[in-house]
Design a protein around this motif. Structure first.
Motif: not given
Length: 209
Positions: A110, A40-42, A162, A31, A5, A107, A159, A28-29
């Motif tokens: 994750i 957090g998550g995508r 991916n 958090f 990340y 999201l 980021s 992107k992620f």
DNA sequence: TCTAAGATGGGT
DNA sequence: CCCATCTTAGAA
């Protein structure tokens, strides 16, 4: 290949095209580290709001205590209370004085899934971050955090390498009050994601207007 | 001061 | 379809 990340740099947010930024944020992620919990998550669904041309934007022809943060430096949070209940999380973009923002609408969970379920009364993983109000609840984001610097360690976006994603563009949700601007295709989501909020079906009468 | 309306979500 | 819940902006 770098598969770690990497926090998004200030330059990502300061760009002038908020629609482009809304698209770039997909995959992107997001958090948060709040109350000692990493969650957090995508990012799978976003909406762009332009303060100069777009009647749907809270800052459109309005510079007030609430909207002031949108006019300020990019890369900060704009969090406001919606319907007196839900805390909606936005990212401020563009230069000082140009009030653009991106609403994060959904999201894919994750990290910290157990904590997010706890904050969401142990709902199923599909129901903890699939909507702008509930994702804030899952991440512990509240309106008091408006203005928070997204380059810090409380709320941030990162980021990582991916696979390519397919982006769908559609009209934004819940902005009928904006008239013709409600028709702009400024909502973006990742095709086939299971975590994009469900669209409420309109009745034929509502569709006719 | 007063009040209508809201970038939602959950339940009937 | 109904309703919770409270801030905000704009009117008076």
């Amino acid at each position: 290949m770098n598969n770690q990340y990497e926090k998004l740099p200030k330059a990502f947010y300061s760009r002038g095209d908020v629609v482009e930024i809304a698209k770039d944020l997909l995959g992107k992620f997001l958090f948060s580290n709040i109350d000692g919990k990493l969650t957090g998550g995508r990012i799978v669904e976003t909406e762009a709001y332009n303060g100069r041309t777009d009647k749907a934007c809270h800052a459109y022809k309005k510079r007030t205590p609430r909207t002031e943060v949108i006019y300020q430096e990019s890369g900060r949070a704009y969090v406001y209370l919606c319907y007196g209940i839900h805390h909606l999380f936005n990212i401020v973009t563009n230069e000082v004085g140009l009030a653009d923002a991106v609403l994060i609408r959904a999201l894919e969970p994750i990290d910290g899934i157990d904590e997010m379920k706890k904050r969401r009364s142990k709902q199923s993983v599909e129901r903890i971050t699939a909507g702008p109000g509930i994702l804030s609840q899952a991440l512990g984001i509240k309106k008091e955090m408006t203005g928070e610097d997204l380059l810090g360690n409380t709320i941030w976006i990162a980021s990582k390498n991916n696979d390519p994603i397919q982006i769908v563009a559609d009209v934004r949700i819940g902005v009928d009050y904006a008239g013709e601007d409600a028709l702009l295709p400024w909502r973006f989501y990742i095709k086939d994601s299971n975590y994009v909020g469900k669209e409420k079906k309109k009745t034929p009468a509502e569709s006719r207007g």
